[in-house]
Every structure is written in C-alpha cells, then in structure tokens.
Design a protein around this motif. Structure first.
Motif: not given
Length: 186
Positions: A37, A41, A44, A70-76, A78
């Motif tokens: 993690d 971070q 990111r 691709h989709i991720d919770d951190l917005g990477y 996007d």
C-alpha cells in the motif's frame, strides 16, 4: 520548466525488464511480491505530481491495452487515462489511447521543448530504449529507482553499457524495496 523523471522498478542486478506479471517477458513479475500500500500511494503521488507521461513504443502498447478499462480506488487509472501522453516511436503511425500523441521530429529536441512547456514533471515508466536515447543528451533530470531485493540473472538492464556519475539525493526503505532518487552529475 518541467523535469524528466525516469521512474523504474529494478532488480539488485540492474534488470528493469518485466517487473509486472502482465509484462510479456520470460522472467516477468519479479516486483509483484514487494508491492505494498505504501508503494501504491507513492506511485499515485508521483503520477499526480506529473503533467504528462513520456513513453516508448513497447511501454505505450502495454499501457494502452491495460489502463483504459482499469478502475481503482485511488484514482490512478483515471489519472493515467486522462493525462497527456507523448509516445516516442519510429514505427507507430498513430496512437489511439486518450491523450496520447506521437513525438514528431528529433527526440532530444522535442523533449527539450516539452520540458520548457511543462510546469511539473514529465514522467517515464519503463521504456529502456527511450531512456537510452535521452541519456547522452543529459535530458533525464532524475532516476527514481525502486530497487527490489531480487536477482534474476538475465534481462535488459537499466545501466547496461553506459558510464556516468549520479548523485544520490535520497534513499529510503519502503518495506523491502529501497527507493533511490539519483540525479546526474553535471
């Protein structure tokens, strides 16, 4: 003025080829056991601090195939899909990933121009041939190396057949990975 940053995962024996499990190389996936993690971070933050990406043909092809869906919770993902991307290639005639465009003309000249246009970083991931074409011109301002405690014995090395001095700006532990930030001596 922007800085060109080569941000790479490397092995102890200097191999940069195939850090991800998705890479199409025989010994790929060697960085996966060291992902954390904290690394996620940091990567990111690195991406969000950059104005654009500079990619070689092979890295572009892999990223253009992977990131659009691709989709991720951190917005990477996007950010990856939305940001400007310059692609250095002598063989591609067009690029179709959102925000991507080919570098036209002399690569060192174009990279100097991009550095002048950008306020923040121009980030290079992978792209060994691209890095090698910029090294002799002193166009890489920082080498950000994520050194994994593994030796794989074969593969393309980052600093193969080159010689120049670097200055260590920072070294810190991120779990088992050592992050080294190095600047080329003038």
């Amino acid at each position: 003025m922007g800085n060109v940053i080569a941000s790479l995962f490397v092995t102890l024996d200097g191999v940069m080829e195939g850090p991800s499990a998705q890479d199409p190389f025989p010994r790929s996936g060697w960085s996966v056991p060291y992902w954390s993690d904290q690394i996620a971070q940091l990567k990111r933050d690195e991406l969000f601090a950059a104005d654009a990406l500079l990619l070689g043909r092979t890295t572009y092809a892999g990223f253009a195939q992977t990131w659009p869906g691709h989709i991720d919770d951190l917005g990477y993902a996007d950010r990856m899909n939305a940001m400007p991307k310059w692609v250095a290639s002598k063989t591609l005639h067009n690029v179709d990933w959102s925000g991507a465009q080919l570098v036209r003309g002399d690569l060192p000249t174009e990279v100097r121009r991009l550095k002048q246009l950008l306020r923040n970083d121009l980030l290079i991931f992978g792209s060994r041939r691209l890095i090698y074409s910029l090294m002799p011109h002193g166009l890489i301002d920082e080498y950000r190396l994520f050194v994994c405690p593994v030796m794989i014995g074969a593969g393309k090395k980052l600093f193969d057949d080159v010689r120049f001095q670097l200055t260590l700006h920072e070294s810190r532990q991120l779990g088992e990975i050592t992050l080294m930030r190095l600047f080329r001596k003038a």
